[in-house]
Design a protein around this motif. Structure first.
Motif, PDB file in Angstrom:
ATOM      1  N   GLY A  14       0.824  -1.208   0.000  1.00 48.47           N
ATOM      2  CA  GLY A  14       0.000   0.000   0.000  1.00 48.47           C
ATOM      3  C   GLY A  14       0.859   1.259   0.000  1.00 48.47           C
ATOM      4  N   ALA A  15       1.961   1.230   0.743  1.00 47.70           N
ATOM      5  CA  ALA A  15       2.873   2.384   0.766  1.00 47.70           C
ATOM      6  C   ALA A  15       3.553   2.532  -0.597  1.00 47.70           C
ATOM      7  N   GLY A  16       3.837   1.408  -1.247  1.00 42.50           N
ATOM      8  CA  GLY A  16       4.429   1.442  -2.595  1.00 42.50           C
ATOM      9  C   GLY A  16       3.473   2.122  -3.565  1.00 42.50           C
ATOM     10  N   ILE A  17       2.200   1.773  -3.460  1.00 48.57           N
ATOM     11  CA  ILE A  17       1.189   2.389  -4.327  1.00 48.57           C
ATOM     12  C   ILE A  17       1.121   3.899  -4.050  1.00 48.57           C
ATOM     13  N   ALA A  18       1.187   4.272  -2.764  1.00 45.16           N
ATOM     14  CA  ALA A  18       1.143   5.705  -2.414  1.00 45.16           C
ATOM     15  C   ALA A  18       2.377   6.442  -2.936  1.00 45.16           C
ATOM     16  N   THR A  19       3.486   5.726  -3.047  1.00 46.92           N
ATOM     17  CA  THR A  19       4.719   6.350  -3.534  1.00 46.92           C
ATOM     18  C   THR A  19       4.636   6.668  -5.024  1.00 46.92           C
ATOM     19  N   TYR A  20       4.050   5.742  -5.796  1.00 47.06           N
ATOM     20  CA  TYR A  20       4.088   5.887  -7.250  1.00 47.06           C
ATOM     21  C   TYR A  20       2.784   6.361  -7.887  1.00 47.06           C
ATOM     22  N   THR A  21       1.748   6.605  -7.063  1.00 50.67           N
ATOM     23  CA  THR A  21       0.474   7.091  -7.615  1.00 50.67           C
ATOM     24  C   THR A  21       0.048   8.308  -6.778  1.00 50.67           C
ATOM     25  N   PRO A  22      -1.027   8.992  -7.178  1.00 52.57           N
ATOM     26  CA  PRO A  22      -1.481  10.155  -6.386  1.00 52.57           C
ATOM     27  C   PRO A  22      -2.119   9.771  -5.046  1.00 52.57           C
ATOM     28  N   VAL A  23      -2.277   8.479  -4.753  1.00 50.55           N
ATOM     29  CA  VAL A  23      -2.879   8.056  -3.476  1.00 50.55           C
ATOM     30  C   VAL A  23      -2.022   8.560  -2.318  1.00 50.55           C
ATOM     31  N   TYR A  29      -5.918   5.517   5.536  1.00 51.47           N
ATOM     32  CA  TYR A  29      -5.506   4.579   4.485  1.00 51.47           C
ATOM     33  C   TYR A  29      -4.721   3.413   5.101  1.00 51.47           C
ATOM     34  N   ALA A  30      -3.796   3.740   6.024  1.00 57.62           N
ATOM     35  CA  ALA A  30      -2.999   2.696   6.686  1.00 57.62           C
ATOM     36  C   ALA A  30      -3.888   1.776   7.526  1.00 57.62           C
ATOM     37  N   ALA A  31      -4.865   2.362   8.229  1.00 53.23           N
ATOM     38  CA  ALA A  31      -5.781   1.548   9.044  1.00 53.23           C
ATOM     39  C   ALA A  31      -6.579   0.619   8.143  1.00 53.23           C
ATOM     40  N   GLY A  32      -7.038   1.139   6.999  1.00 51.14           N
ATOM     41  CA  GLY A  32      -7.779   0.320   6.038  1.00 51.14           C
ATOM     42  C   GLY A  32      -6.928  -0.831   5.534  1.00 51.14           C
ATOM     43  N   LEU A  33      -5.667  -0.550   5.198  1.00 51.75           N
ATOM     44  CA  LEU A  33      -4.752  -1.590   4.706  1.00 51.75           C
ATOM     45  C   LEU A  33      -4.581  -2.697   5.741  1.00 51.75           C
ATOM     46  N   ALA A  34      -4.380  -2.290   7.000  1.00 48.70           N
ATOM     47  CA  ALA A  34      -4.144  -3.267   8.069  1.00 48.70           C
ATOM     48  C   ALA A  34      -5.388  -4.118   8.324  1.00 48.70           C
ATOM     49  N   ILE A  35      -6.544  -3.470   8.407  1.00 50.08           N
ATOM     50  CA  ILE A  35      -7.781  -4.220   8.678  1.00 50.08           C
ATOM     51  C   ILE A  35      -8.139  -5.105   7.474  1.00 50.08           C
ATOM     52  N   GLY A  36      -8.035  -4.526   6.266  1.00 52.89           N
ATOM     53  CA  GLY A  36      -8.307  -5.307   5.054  1.00 52.89           C
ATOM     54  C   GLY A  36      -7.355  -6.488   4.929  1.00 52.89           C
ATOM     55  N   SER A  90     -10.300   7.249   1.828  1.00 55.50           N
ATOM     56  CA  SER A  90      -8.976   6.621   1.858  1.00 55.50           C
ATOM     57  C   SER A  90      -9.001   5.363   2.740  1.00 55.50           C
ATOM     58  N   PHE A  91      -9.907   5.326   3.743  1.00 55.96           N
ATOM     59  CA  PHE A  91     -10.019   4.119   4.572  1.00 55.96           C
ATOM     60  C   PHE A  91     -10.540   2.936   3.743  1.00 55.96           C
ATOM     61  N   THR A  92     -11.647   3.160   2.988  1.00 52.75           N
ATOM     62  CA  THR A  92     -12.211   2.036   2.231  1.00 52.75           C
ATOM     63  C   THR A  92     -11.279   1.619   1.090  1.00 52.75           C
ATOM     64  N   LEU A  93     -10.558   2.591   0.515  1.00 52.25           N
ATOM     65  CA  LEU A  93      -9.584   2.235  -0.521  1.00 52.25           C
ATOM     66  C   LEU A  93      -8.514   1.320   0.075  1.00 52.25           C
ATOM     67  N   GLY A  94      -7.988   1.712   1.257  1.00 54.99           N
ATOM     68  CA  GLY A  94      -6.980   0.888   1.935  1.00 54.99           C
ATOM     69  C   GLY A  94      -7.527  -0.488   2.260  1.00 54.99           C
ATOM     70  N   LEU A  95      -8.770  -0.534   2.715  1.00 50.76           N
ATOM     71  CA  LEU A  95      -9.377  -1.815   3.093  1.00 50.76           C
ATOM     72  C   LEU A  95      -9.491  -2.765   1.898  1.00 50.76           C
ATOM     73  N   CYS A  96      -9.958  -2.226   0.765  1.00 51.74           N
ATOM     74  CA  CYS A  96     -10.114  -3.080  -0.429  1.00 51.74           C
ATOM     75  C   CYS A  96      -8.755  -3.549  -0.942  1.00 51.74           C
ATOM     76  N   LEU A  97      -7.756  -2.666  -0.900  1.00 46.59           N
ATOM     77  CA  LEU A  97      -6.411  -3.065  -1.329  1.00 46.59           C
ATOM     78  C   LEU A  97      -5.840  -4.100  -0.360  1.00 46.59           C
TER      79      LEU A  97
END
Ligand SMILES: [Zn+2]
Length: 166
Positions: A14-23, A29-36, A90-97
């Protein structure tokens, strides 16, 4: 894959995606990634999230079995369609990813995942696999941790929105 490897791998990708895209890499977003990254294991009462699910995991396992429905493309697609189309944030985006990264990580494990459930119960897996809780998984954990720190310190966090850690 154990829960901490799922969390760290989801955060790293998820951090890689944030580095190379406008996310933006925000707390939500981080909480979504962890829970997802943990959510698909809601089908196992002994998993990290299952033990905290107030009995939901027991019911899901009874209905679908471990690594059944929740580890399929259908479950991921349904969750993504509902969350991103109805409540985009950004939470739901992180969760789906994070959810997708969990299924992908289990796809690379020796047990595989039933990607095409309910059309097929066959468990698909990548050509190269690892065993859960093996030494190789520990190596993976540290590789993802290093990658996560690398992305955090190399552009995942924008100057303005530096809500997280730094
Ligand atoms: Zn899993």
């Amino acid at each position: 894959m154990r829960y901490h490897t799922h969390i760290v791998s989801s955060l790293a990708i998820g951090a890689g995606i944030a580095t190379y895209t406008p996310v933006s890499f925000t707390i939500a977003y981080a909480a979504g990634l962890a829970i997802g990254g943990l959510l698909p294991d809601i089908d196992e009462p002994n998993s990290y999230i299952g033990r905290r699910s107030l009995g939901v995991a027991k019911q899901v396992k009874k209905a679908f079995g471990h690594r059944g429905f929740t580890h399929s493309l259908l479950a991921w697609g349904a969750i993504t369609a509902v969350l991103l189309l109805q409540h985009f944030s950004s939470f739901t985006l992180g969760l789906c990813l994070g959810y997708a990264f969990h299924v992908l990580a289990d796809y690379c494990s020796s047990q595989g995942v039933p990607l095409l459930w309910p059309f097929s119960k066959k468990r698909y897996r990548f050509i190269v696999t690892y065993r859960t809780s093996s030494f190789f998984e520990t190596v993976l954990f540290y590789c993802f941790l290093a990658l996560f720190i690398y992305f955090l310190t190399n552009g995942a966090i924008e100057e303005q929105g530096s809500l997280f850690l730094f």
